[in-house]
Write a protein that holds these residues in place. Structure first.
Motif, short mmCIF file in Angstrom:
data_model
loop_
_atom_site.label_atom_id
_atom_site.label_comp_id
_atom_site.label_asym_id
_atom_site.label_seq_id
_atom_site.Cartn_x
_atom_site.Cartn_y
_atom_site.Cartn_z
N LEU A 164 0.81 -1.23 0.00
CA LEU A 164 0.00 0.00 0.00
C LEU A 164 0.83 1.28 0.00
CD1 LEU A 164 -2.86 -0.97 2.48
CD2 LEU A 164 -3.12 -0.47 0.06
N ASN A 165 1.93 1.29 0.75
CA ASN A 165 2.68 2.55 0.93
C ASN A 165 4.00 2.56 0.16
OD1 ASN A 165 3.89 0.61 2.47
ND2 ASN A 165 4.31 1.95 4.21
N GLN A 166 4.09 1.81 -0.93
CA GLN A 166 5.34 1.74 -1.70
C GLN A 166 5.35 2.79 -2.81
OE1 GLN A 166 7.83 -0.16 -0.73
NE2 GLN A 166 6.57 -1.09 0.86
N ILE A 167 6.53 3.36 -3.05
CA ILE A 167 6.69 4.27 -4.19
C ILE A 167 7.61 3.67 -5.26
CG2 ILE A 167 6.25 6.37 -2.87
CD1 ILE A 167 9.33 6.79 -2.87
N SER A 168 8.29 2.58 -4.93
CA SER A 168 9.15 1.90 -5.90
C SER A 168 8.32 0.91 -6.71
CB SER A 168 10.29 1.18 -5.19
OG SER A 168 10.96 0.32 -6.08
N LEU A 169 8.40 0.99 -8.02
CA LEU A 169 7.62 0.08 -8.88
C LEU A 169 8.09 -1.36 -8.73
CD1 LEU A 169 7.41 2.34 -12.04
CD2 LEU A 169 5.48 1.60 -10.65
N ARG A 170 9.39 -1.56 -8.47
CA ARG A 170 9.89 -2.93 -8.31
C ARG A 170 9.35 -3.56 -7.03
NH1 ARG A 170 16.07 -1.47 -9.82
NH2 ARG A 170 15.43 0.34 -8.61
N LYS A 171 9.25 -2.76 -5.95
CA LYS A 171 8.69 -3.30 -4.71
C LYS A 171 7.19 -3.53 -4.85
CE LYS A 171 11.98 -2.12 -1.13
NZ LYS A 171 12.20 -1.49 0.18
N ASN A 217 12.31 2.72 -19.02
CA ASN A 217 13.35 2.87 -17.98
C ASN A 217 12.78 3.54 -16.72
OD1 ASN A 217 15.93 2.40 -17.05
ND2 ASN A 217 16.70 4.38 -17.74
N LEU A 218 11.68 2.98 -16.22
CA LEU A 218 10.98 3.55 -15.05
C LEU A 218 11.20 2.68 -13.83
CD1 LEU A 218 7.57 4.36 -16.76
CD2 LEU A 218 9.50 5.88 -16.47
N PHE A 219 11.44 3.32 -12.67
CA PHE A 219 11.67 2.58 -11.43
C PHE A 219 10.86 3.11 -10.25
CE2 PHE A 219 15.55 1.95 -13.94
CZ PHE A 219 15.59 0.57 -13.97
N THR A 220 10.43 4.37 -10.31
CA THR A 220 9.63 4.93 -9.21
C THR A 220 8.32 5.51 -9.76
OG1 THR A 220 10.63 7.13 -9.40
CG2 THR A 220 11.69 5.56 -7.90
N PHE A 225 4.81 8.81 -13.48
CA PHE A 225 3.85 9.88 -13.76
C PHE A 225 4.40 10.89 -14.77
CE2 PHE A 225 2.25 9.13 -9.20
CZ PHE A 225 1.34 8.18 -9.65
N ASN A 226 5.70 11.20 -14.66
CA ASN A 226 6.29 12.22 -15.54
C ASN A 226 6.56 11.71 -16.94
OD1 ASN A 226 6.28 14.08 -13.47
ND2 ASN A 226 8.34 13.55 -12.78
N THR A 227 6.92 10.43 -17.08
CA THR A 227 7.39 9.91 -18.37
C THR A 227 6.27 9.39 -19.26
OG1 THR A 227 9.43 9.25 -17.24
CG2 THR A 227 9.06 8.35 -19.44
N LEU A 228 5.30 8.70 -18.67
CA LEU A 228 4.28 8.05 -19.50
C LEU A 228 3.34 9.03 -20.17
CD1 LEU A 228 3.15 4.70 -17.87
CD2 LEU A 228 4.64 5.09 -19.79
N ILE A 290 -2.65 4.16 -8.49
CA ILE A 290 -1.60 4.51 -9.45
C ILE A 290 -2.21 4.92 -10.78
CG2 ILE A 290 0.33 3.55 -10.80
CD1 ILE A 290 0.83 1.69 -8.37
N THR A 291 -3.19 4.15 -11.26
CA THR A 291 -3.78 4.43 -12.58
C THR A 291 -4.58 5.74 -12.57
OG1 THR A 291 -5.67 3.02 -12.02
CG2 THR A 291 -3.87 2.01 -13.25
N PHE A 292 -5.35 5.99 -11.51
CA PHE A 292 -6.12 7.24 -11.43
C PHE A 292 -5.20 8.44 -11.33
CE2 PHE A 292 -10.35 5.35 -9.70
CZ PHE A 292 -10.60 4.87 -10.97
N SER A 293 -4.10 8.29 -10.56
CA SER A 293 -3.17 9.40 -10.43
C SER A 293 -2.53 9.75 -11.77
CB SER A 293 -2.07 9.06 -9.42
OG SER A 293 -2.63 8.84 -8.16
N SER A 294 -2.18 8.72 -12.54
CA SER A 294 -1.55 8.98 -13.84
C SER A 294 -2.55 9.51 -14.86
CB SER A 294 -0.90 7.70 -14.37
OG SER A 294 -1.87 6.71 -14.57
N LEU A 295 -3.83 9.13 -14.72
CA LEU A 295 -4.84 9.58 -15.68
C LEU A 295 -5.37 10.98 -15.37
CD1 LEU A 295 -7.10 6.47 -16.35
CD2 LEU A 295 -5.79 7.74 -18.03
#
Length: 335
Positions: A164-171, A217-220, A225-228, A290-295
């Protein structure tokens, strides 16, 4: 250009897994797992990784410990008086070693830490291929439904709450994988064919997500949010794959969860089914966040952007994820 040692150890990695799942004795299975482990270490010790030595060392220590426990339990079983009957303590020791290799909770602490220090290609290997051998070996010793039920509940809740509280995409992918391990073990309790469908579906969706993250090349989450915003096709496919991974009904990811819940309720695992559904709602919460934030929140239009070409293979696999459930239900209705 792919280095020669990667091709060599990639082949021995596959060979070790195939040796484990096709063996008739526990010693041969253990040897296959060791070949698999020793092939993975050079792949993790790559200069492209963030923490190559640290990740390789963590992975080696945990897997070597699990292998030692596995070998110890095999020797105990072979030296027991009733050779054909495995006692519950020995079976629990054997299963615990395999679950540690798998990364299931409560033996999961190494998994997100190793994932955090490696690149996306190695992440994909850890998320998919490295689960095959321990899971198939677990099917040979599935007479402890109560012990496995506890493992399923802990894995599903751990993967959903800690993600729930992760900001790393790998985690996020690691904790999502721990949650899906609980679902896979539950499907294994019901039917091996359902586990096969679940694992194949999970592998396809994970491959799609990791491919997009590797290409961009995304990790966080901030990078995400900035790249996509510069690539609408990747963004659209990424959101659909995340929803499919969470198991929303219009997508392919719902199909194996549907089969698993159906068979669990048929076999009277009602409480287990309820906890699995509850944990999936938690994972869906942070996927949708994550999806709503990016949209909506972090969506903007770039004045100058370079559009990357989308490969046909990626388009086809994403079409499978989007349209797969419809095809599966049509096929199932024919039988």
């Amino acid at each position: 250009m792919t280095k020669f040692y990667k091709i060599l150890f990639g082949h021995t990695l596959i060979l070790g897994t195939l040796m484990s799942i096709s063996s008739y004795s526990w010693f041969s299975m253990w040897m296959g797992l060791e070949i698999n482990l020793l092939s993975m270490i050079p792949l993790l010790k790559d200069s492209k990784n963030l923490y190559p030595s640290e990740s390789a060392l963590k992975y080696f220590i945990v897997q070597a410990l699990a292998s030692a426990i596995l070998l110890f339990s095999i020797i105990l079983i072979l030296n027991s008086k009733e050779y054909m009957i495995v006692s519950p303590p020995m079976a629990m020791l054997l299963n615990s070693a395999l679950l540690t290799k798998l990364g299931a909770a409560p033996f999961h602490a190494w998994f997100p830490e190793v994932m955090e220090g490696i690149d996306w290609i190695n992440c994909l290997i850890l998320l998919t291929w490295q689960k095959i051998a321990p899971m198939i070996l677990l099917t040979y010793n599935l007479n402890m439904s109560m012990f496995l039920s506890y493992i399923i509940i802990i894995s599903s809740l751990t993967g959903s709450i800690l993600g729930l509280n992760q900001i790393s995409l790998r985690k996020i992918m690691a904790y999502s994988s721990i949650n899906h391990i609980g679902w896979m073990l539950a499907s294994m309790l019901s039917s091996l064919s359902v586990w096969t469908i679940y694992f194949l579906t999970y592998s396809i969706i994970t491959f799609n997500i990791v491919y997009i993250l590797h290409q961009m090349n995304l990790f966080t989450l901030k990078q995400f949010f900035n790249t996509l915003n510069s690539n609408k096709i990747f963004k659209f496919f990424f959101i659909l794959n995340f929803m499919s991974l969470g198991g929303l009904p219009p997508f392919l990811g719902f199909f194996p969860k549907w089969l698993t819940i159906n068979l669990l309720t048929y076999n009277n695992f009602m409480v287990l089914s309820f906890i699995l559904i509850l944990s999936t709602l938690l994972t869906l919460y942070f996927y949708l966040r994550i999806t709503f934030s990016s949209l909506v929140i972090n969506s903007n239009e770039a004045l100058i952007f370079s559009q990357k070409k989308t490969s046909w293979m990626m388009m086809f696999l994403n079409l499978v994820v989007i349209m797969g459930l419809m095809f599966c239900t049509m096929i199932m209705s024919l039988f």
